[in-house]
Design an enzyme around this catalytic site. Structure first.
Site, PDB file in Angstrom:
ATOM      1  N   GLU A   1       8.373   0.913  11.726  1.00 42.03           N
ATOM      2  CA  GLU A   1       9.544   1.781  11.498  1.00 42.03           C
ATOM      3  C   GLU A   1       9.024   3.207  11.527  1.00 42.03           C
ATOM      4  OE1 GLU A   1      12.561   0.898  11.391  1.00 42.03           O
ATOM      5  OE2 GLU A   1      12.540  -1.229  10.922  1.00 42.03           O
TER       6      GLU A   1
ATOM      7  N   CYS B   1      13.741   9.820   7.701  1.00 38.64           N
ATOM      8  CA  CYS B   1      13.574   9.438   9.113  1.00 38.64           C
ATOM      9  C   CYS B   1      14.903   9.535   9.842  1.00 38.64           C
ATOM     10  CB  CYS B   1      12.987   8.037   9.208  1.00 38.64           C
ATOM     11  SG  CYS B   1      13.908   6.797   8.302  1.00 38.64           S
TER      12      CYS B   1
ATOM     13  N   GLU C   1      10.133  16.318  15.693  1.00 40.65           N
ATOM     14  CA  GLU C   1      10.694  16.035  14.363  1.00 40.65           C
ATOM     15  C   GLU C   1      10.003  16.927  13.329  1.00 40.65           C
ATOM     16  OE1 GLU C   1       9.251  12.449  12.462  1.00 40.65           O
ATOM     17  OE2 GLU C   1      11.195  12.074  11.539  1.00 40.65           O
TER      18      GLU C   1
ATOM     19  N   LYS D   1       0.858  -1.193   0.000  1.00 38.12           N
ATOM     20  CA  LYS D   1       0.000   0.000   0.000  1.00 38.12           C
ATOM     21  C   LYS D   1       0.895   1.244   0.000  1.00 38.12           C
ATOM     22  CE  LYS D   1      -1.705   2.779   2.984  1.00 38.12           C
ATOM     23  NZ  LYS D   1      -1.659   4.005   2.161  1.00 38.12           N
TER      24      LYS D   1
END
Ligand code: NAD
Length: 483
Positions: free
Chosen positions: A251, A285, A384, A178
């Protein structure tokens, strides 16, 4: 469908791939080129019926695919890897259009995707002999879980997708991909390409809107969810997976520190750290997100760093010499703006940047921004941004900087920069992060375990640990004495 090298791939039409066939949906949507605000081609809006059909096909395919040899699966992955590379320029162009990254990096991502498909094949299936005595043989073997779902974010739509397909199918699973609704196109095409090498139902793709992820994670026919995305969504995925105790690998987000010691060669190190903070417009990331510089070199380091950042060209990824493309989507663009607003309203020192240079209509561009020694409790240090805004912070005491670097819920990556390896290892090993780098950052390999500590993730992807994540563990005891 495409020929053996995928020569007939049509890069202007995008359909789901269910049970080996292109499957159009009643409704379509389209994503946006973030550099131009142009509509990209129509892409599917999957329904619950599409999800059921893909799961059914995958469960059927699993019966035979799980019985194939690991060598055969590796051969097919290697073939897909080669086919992907043979389409590097088309995928690179498509990736720049949908994701925004400069074409040079887009083509590099195609190479990375191919490297992940092929590189995973250099791993051996895990197998452990726990005990082997005249009385007893105890061994642990690993069997495929069944049907996996790979949920992919928008920052590396090719590489992260290949990093899910390879370990899933090498271990004998089937996988439904997906892609992100913001970047569906390359993922759809790679799965179409994969049909040349894998039986129907082994690798499928469903694209859709925000409903699709929850439908997949709640489906009772799914055995494993491999999710890459934000920590907030990861929590929702885990909650949904709990209903069927579906296995998850998460993750998630990061807030990586880089600790720069006083003995570094500034001229060598500052450009590297700048690149690893701003590459992909900070939307990585494991990008460097907090830079702790020793007080003795803070000013010259800051000045050298700012010079590098000022030289980064911002613009459409198709333009020459552009290093920073746009922020990928409007939601993220608005989020990055909240950081700039906070920096301005709390009167923090901006060493360079701070401006928003685009609009939704003209492209989602933000000038790379360096914040000069903001307070430790400021938004830009704690959260972040996932965009081109980075704080430089001063440190003087080793134990204090370790505590500050670890003072976060995140624990994805961290780096130490020094010429003294004893110091670098001592600091590095005290950092709470799944990956620690000395004199580099962002190093990853398909054969090396990757994942986060704390709220940066659960489980591991890649390396032998990544293969284990797609497997049941079965321990077999054989008692020689009772034969
Ligand atoms: P996101 O969480 O918004 O979306 C990721 C994917 O999840 C998309 O495909 C999205 O459609 C899907 N999704 C959204 N809601 C869902 C739900 N309720 N159930 C199931 N799926 C759902 O993340 P993003 O904005 O695409 O990516 C940015 C984030 O990803 C950043 O925080 C970044 O640090 C993180 N990231 C982590 C890694 C890693 O390896 N740890 C790698 C890349 C990005």
């Amino acid at each position: 469908m495409a020929g053996p090298e995928g020569s007939q791939l049509n890069f202007s039409k995008f359909s789901n791939v269910i049970d080996g066939k292109l499957a159009d949906t009643k409704f379509t949507r389209h994503a946006i080129n973030p550099a131009t605000n142009e509509k990209l081609p129509p892409c599917p809006v999957s329904t619950p019926e599409d999800v059921d059909a893909a799961v059914k096909a995958a469960r059927t395919a699993f019966k035979t695919w799980s019985k194939t040899t690991v060598e055969h699966r590796k051969q097919q992955l290697m073939a897909l890897s080669a086919a992907l590379v043979s389409h590097k320029s088309e995928f690179g162009e498509l990736l720049t259009k949908e994701q925004g990254k400069p074409t040079i990096f887009a083509e590099q991502e195609v190479d990375y995707g191919a490297y992940w498909l092929a590189g995973t094949c250099s791993l051996e299936m895990p197998f452990e002999v726990v005990d082997d005595t005249p009385e007893m043989l105890v061994k642990t073997r690993y069997t495929p879980l069944g049907v996996a779902v790979g949920i992919v974010p928008w920052n590396f739509p090719i590489m992260l997708l290949c990093g899910k397909i390879a370990p899933a199918v090498m271990t004998g699973n089937c996988i439904i991909i997906k892609p992100s609704p913001y970047t569906p196109y390359c993922g759809i095409k790679i799965v179409e390409l994969a049909q040349n090498f894998f039986p129907p139902g082994v690798i499928q793709v469903l694209s859709g809107d925000d409903n699709l992820g929850p439908w997949l994670t709640a489906h009772a026919g799914i055995d494993k969810i491999s999710f890459t995305g934000s920590t907030a969504t990861g929590k929702r995925v885990m909650e949904s997976a709990s209903k069927n105790l579906t296995r998850v690998t998460l993750e998630l987000g990061g807030n990586d520190p880089a600790i720069v010691c006083s003995d570094v060669d500034i001229a060598t190190v500052a450009p590297q750290i700048a690149a690893m903070a701003f590459m992909n417009s900070g939307q990585i990331c494991i990008a460097i997100k907090r830079i702790y510089v020793h007080r003795d070199i803070y000013i010259p380091f800051r000045d050298a760093f700012v010079e590098c950042v000022k030289a980064f060209k911002v613009g459409n990824g198709f333009d020459k010499d552009v290093f920073l493309g746009p922020v990928q989507n409007k939601l993220q663009y608005d989020r990055v703006k909240t950081f700039l607003n906070d920096i301005n309203s709390s009167a923090q020192n901006v060493a360079t940047g701070g401006q928003i240079i685009g609009t939704e209509a003209t492209g989602l561009f933000i000038q790379p921004t360096v914040v000069d020694n903001p307070p430790d409790d400021s938004k830009i240090v704690i959260e972040e941004p996932f965009g081109p805004v980075v704080p430089l912070l001063q440190w003087s005491d080793e134990s204090e900087v370790i505590a500050r670097a670890n003072n976060t819920d995140m624990g994805l990556g961290a780096s130490v920069w020094s010429q003294d390896m004893d110091v670098a290892f001592r600091i590095g090993e005290a950092l709470e992060a799944g990956s620690v780098w000395i004199n580099e950052h962002m190093g990853i390999k398909p054969t090396a375990t990757f994942g986060g500590q704390k709220q940066s993730g659960i489980g591991r992807e890649w390396g032998v640990d990544g293969l284990r994540g797609y497997c049941n563990t079965q321990t077999v005891f054989l008692n020689h004495r009772r034969q």
